[in-house]
Design a protein around this motif. Structure first.
Motif, PDB file in Angstrom:
ATOM      1  N   ASP A 230       0.902  -1.087  -0.007  1.00 28.75           N
ATOM      2  CA  ASP A 230      -0.057  -0.028  -0.041  1.00 28.75           C
ATOM      3  C   ASP A 230       0.969   1.143  -0.025  1.00 28.75           C
ATOM      4  O   ASP A 230       0.464   2.357  -0.626  1.00 28.75           O
ATOM      5  N   TRP A 231       1.942   1.157   0.794  1.00 26.90           N
ATOM      6  CA  TRP A 231       2.847   2.375   0.762  1.00 26.90           C
ATOM      7  C   TRP A 231       3.171   2.746  -0.734  1.00 26.90           C
ATOM      8  O   TRP A 231       3.409   3.969  -0.979  1.00 26.90           O
ATOM      9  N   GLY A 232       3.749   1.863  -1.496  1.00 28.37           N
ATOM     10  CA  GLY A 232       4.246   2.102  -2.849  1.00 28.37           C
ATOM     11  C   GLY A 232       2.945   2.766  -3.725  1.00 28.37           C
ATOM     12  O   GLY A 232       3.274   3.630  -4.327  1.00 28.37           O
ATOM     13  N   ILE A 233       1.897   2.052  -3.581  1.00 28.46           N
ATOM     14  CA  ILE A 233       0.837   2.584  -4.107  1.00 28.46           C
ATOM     15  C   ILE A 233       0.238   3.852  -4.002  1.00 28.46           C
ATOM     16  O   ILE A 233      -0.250   4.780  -4.661  1.00 28.46           O
ATOM     17  N   GLU A 234       0.484   4.246  -2.687  1.00 31.84           N
ATOM     18  CA  GLU A 234       0.276   5.526  -2.023  1.00 31.84           C
ATOM     19  C   GLU A 234       0.900   6.578  -3.060  1.00 31.84           C
ATOM     20  O   GLU A 234       0.550   7.824  -3.307  1.00 31.84           O
ATOM     21  N   HIS A 235       2.238   6.539  -3.304  1.00 28.05           N
ATOM     22  CA  HIS A 235       3.056   7.311  -4.113  1.00 28.05           C
ATOM     23  C   HIS A 235       2.626   7.400  -5.478  1.00 28.05           C
ATOM     24  O   HIS A 235       2.611   8.526  -6.197  1.00 28.05           O
ATOM     25  N   VAL A 236       2.006   6.201  -5.933  1.00 26.32           N
ATOM     26  CA  VAL A 236       1.250   6.328  -7.326  1.00 26.32           C
ATOM     27  C   VAL A 236       0.127   7.322  -7.487  1.00 26.32           C
ATOM     28  O   VAL A 236       0.142   8.279  -8.290  1.00 26.32           O
ATOM     29  N   SER A 237      -0.677   7.273  -6.445  1.00 26.20           N
ATOM     30  CA  SER A 237      -1.826   7.926  -6.369  1.00 26.20           C
ATOM     31  C   SER A 237      -1.495   9.401  -6.107  1.00 26.20           C
ATOM     32  O   SER A 237      -2.213  10.421  -6.826  1.00 26.20           O
ATOM     33  N   ARG A 238      -0.356   9.749  -5.581  1.00 27.76           N
ATOM     34  CA  ARG A 238       0.029  11.182  -5.347  1.00 27.76           C
ATOM     35  C   ARG A 238       0.719  11.967  -6.352  1.00 27.76           C
ATOM     36  O   ARG A 238       0.727  13.126  -6.548  1.00 27.76           O
ATOM     37  N   ASN A 239       1.345  11.263  -7.102  1.00 24.99           N
ATOM     38  CA  ASN A 239       1.940  11.663  -8.491  1.00 24.99           C
ATOM     39  C   ASN A 239       1.534  11.352  -9.844  1.00 24.99           C
ATOM     40  O   ASN A 239       1.552  12.047 -10.805  1.00 24.99           O
ATOM     41  N   MET A 240       1.032  10.156 -10.121  1.00 27.30           N
ATOM     42  CA  MET A 240       0.545   9.791 -11.380  1.00 27.30           C
ATOM     43  C   MET A 240      -0.977   9.829 -11.710  1.00 27.30           C
ATOM     44  O   MET A 240      -1.681   8.787 -12.063  1.00 27.30           O
ATOM     45  N   HIS A 241      -1.320  11.245 -11.810  1.00 30.86           N
ATOM     46  CA  HIS A 241      -2.716  11.602 -11.729  1.00 30.86           C
ATOM     47  C   HIS A 241      -3.243  11.397 -13.260  1.00 30.86           C
ATOM     48  O   HIS A 241      -4.458  11.281 -13.416  1.00 30.86           O
ATOM     49  N   TRP A 242      -2.482  10.997 -14.094  1.00 34.82           N
ATOM     50  CA  TRP A 242      -2.948  10.747 -15.542  1.00 34.82           C
ATOM     51  C   TRP A 242      -2.905   9.274 -15.848  1.00 34.82           C
ATOM     52  O   TRP A 242      -2.970   8.956 -17.124  1.00 34.82           O
ATOM     53  N   LEU A 243      -2.738   8.042 -15.023  1.00 36.74           N
ATOM     54  CA  LEU A 243      -2.580   6.991 -15.204  1.00 36.74           C
ATOM     55  C   LEU A 243      -3.748   6.459 -15.625  1.00 36.74           C
ATOM     56  O   LEU A 243      -4.784   6.560 -15.237  1.00 36.74           O
ATOM     57  N   ARG A 244      -3.769   5.787 -16.833  1.00 37.49           N
ATOM     58  CA  ARG A 244      -4.876   5.107 -17.568  1.00 37.49           C
ATOM     59  C   ARG A 244      -5.000   3.545 -17.073  1.00 37.49           C
ATOM     60  O   ARG A 244      -6.111   2.847 -17.024  1.00 37.49           O
ATOM     61  N   ALA A 245      -3.808   2.794 -17.133  1.00 37.19           N
ATOM     62  CA  ALA A 245      -3.920   1.239 -16.811  1.00 37.19           C
ATOM     63  C   ALA A 245      -2.954   1.014 -15.664  1.00 37.19           C
ATOM     64  O   ALA A 245      -1.671   1.520 -15.831  1.00 37.19           O
ATOM     65  N   LEU A 246      -3.523   0.160 -14.821  1.00 43.66           N
ATOM     66  CA  LEU A 246      -2.617  -0.254 -13.755  1.00 43.66           C
ATOM     67  C   LEU A 246      -2.715  -1.863 -13.365  1.00 43.66           C
ATOM     68  O   LEU A 246      -3.767  -2.082 -13.216  1.00 43.66           O
ATOM     69  N   ASP A 247      -1.602  -2.583 -13.428  1.00 44.36           N
ATOM     70  CA  ASP A 247      -1.543  -4.004 -13.256  1.00 44.36           C
ATOM     71  C   ASP A 247      -0.877  -4.272 -11.878  1.00 44.36           C
ATOM     72  O   ASP A 247       0.182  -4.247 -11.826  1.00 44.36           O
TER      73      ASP A 247
END
Length: 445
Positions: A230-247
């Protein structure tokens, strides 16, 4: 040439190319317009299929020389071509855009074609040869090193320091022997839009650095990266606001990750959560509350998912076209009712081993989802002939259905169904082969 002689579709591609390579200019001009058009279309994309002994280098070079305008070549199924032969290939194809091969001796190559945009290596290339490859001037946009298991952090650092980083938009590093040190070297690759780290050793620390640098990333594959939490995904959500696909298949995440993603990545269209065993209805609720553009959702083997999740999905994900609920054994007819009410755009549904689903649930589903093209009902053992009757009445766009191990559906009903829809692909065993598949997942009654 007339009739069937105009069509090449039914022939192996390499046979087509070999035939064409022996047609000289005079004979080519004698062919009718339709035949010439068909030949031209096929010779733009050459893929040598895997044979018993491969396709020898001499024939490959012969075909390439006769088709210098080829744009796409795949020789990954053939034995590795010699440096001399490979250089001839590169020099001959003046408009080559896509190349898939298992060539490893890049130190022997003078230069890459300036038109080459997509390079996919399927071999055991080593770090030093990768260094030679990336030292050559190139306009590459896509580089795949999938399953190049000898590439490690050192090789990735060579890549990061090369001119490639200024142009690459897609990079596949799946199954490479890389960890955080190599991942951090990618932080200068600010043109990247798609990154595949499937089955690498990246951790939350490496992901944090990546997210802060590559904040315009649109597709991120972290499949089977077991050190991501969850800690790593928290950083994804804080920075990658244009993300369209996530596996996130197999990652050690909980509902907290889905809550974070729903807040920081509202434009998600595609998310894979297979084997994320800690995901529950609460996480799906977070996702469906804000990610209204979601089109592809995979929850297979998420054992805590119930009908409540499908209720949330039906309320918040009207654009959903693909849903995988395989082995979510708490799903019942009530959940399918919800899907039928709110997900009218659904085209593909997998409910493998959803053993509580009955004919009534399928009926409600297909009435509300008229555009279904693929329906996987493998081992939905409570279904009967009535399901095929309902499908025949409501699913006019269906192209494939899997009803293997639906033991209460009779062979006679299947044959009648097949006769009514001859073009429909039906996965169904012979009447005497109704046996539990081997191996089987753990099934609870």
């Amino acid at each position: 040439m007339k009739g069937k002689l105009n069509r090449f579709d039914h022939l192996p591609s390499e046979l087509i190319f070999l035939i064409v390579s022996y047609i000289d200019t005079k004979r080519y001009t004698e062919l009718n317009k339709r035949t010439r058009s068909s030949i031209k279309s096929f010779t733009k994309h050459i893929r040598f299929s895997k044979g018993k002994d491969g396709f020898d280098e001499e024939k490959i070079i012969h075909i390439i020389r006769k088709n210098p305008a080829v744009q796409s070549i795949n020789i990954s199924n053939q034995p590795e071509i010699s440096p001399q032969g490979f250089q001839i290939l590169l020099n001959t194809c003046s408009v080559l855009r896509n190349l898939t091969c298992k060539f490893t001796r890049w130190s022997s190559v003078d230069a890459l074609p300036p038109t080459l945009l997509n390079l996919s290596l399927t071999c055991d290339i080593v770090n030093d040869e990768l260094r030679h490859l990336v030292s050559k001037e190139s306009n590459l946009r896509v580089l795949s090193l999938c399953r190049c298991t000898k590439i490690d952090n050192e090789g990735l650092e060579y890549l990061a320091r090369s001119v490639y980083m200024g142009s690459l938009t897609k990079l596949d590093l799946s199954h490479c022997a890389i960890a955080d040190k190599g991942i951090m070297a990618l932080c200068e690759a600010d043109h990247l839009r798609e990154l595949n780290l499937w089955n690498t050793k990246v951790t939350d620390k490496g992901l944090e650095a990546l997210c802060e640098a590559l904040f315009e990333l649109e597709c991120l594959i972290l499949k089977e990266c077991h050190h991501i939490t969850d800690w790593g995904i928290e950083h994804v959500s804080r920075n990658m606001h244009w993300l369209r696909a996530l596996d996130l298949m197999g990652c050690d995440i909980t509902d907290a990750s889905l809550q974070a993603l729903s807040k920081g990545c509202p434009f998600l269209q595609w998310i894979e959560l297979t084997k994320c065993a800690s995901i529950s209805d609460l996480g799906v609720r977070h996702l469906s509350d804000r990610c209204h553009y979601l089109q592809h959702l995979c929850l297979s083997f998420c054992e805590n998912i119930t009908d409540q999740s499908l209720h949330f999905i039906s309320k918040g994900c009207p654009r959903l076209s693909f849903l995988d609920l395989s082995c979510c054994q708490q799903i019942t007819d009530d959940g399918l009712y919800s899907l039928g009410r709110g997900c009218s755009m659904l085209k593909e549904l997998k409910i493998i081993y959803c053993v509580h689903v009955t004919d009534a649930g399928i009926e409600k589903l297909i009435v509300g989802c008229p555009y279904l093209k693929f329906l996987d009902l493998f081992h939905c053992r409570r279904l009967t002939d009535a399901t095929l009757t309902n499908i025949s009445q409501h699913c006019q766009f269906l192209s494939k259905i899997d009803i293997r191990h639906c033991n209460n559906i009779s062979a006679l009903a299947v044959e009648r169904f097949r006769a009514s829809f001859p073009s429909l692909q039906i996965d169904y065993p012979k009447p005497d082969s109704h046996r539990s598949p081997n191996p089987t997942p753990i099934i609870t009654n």
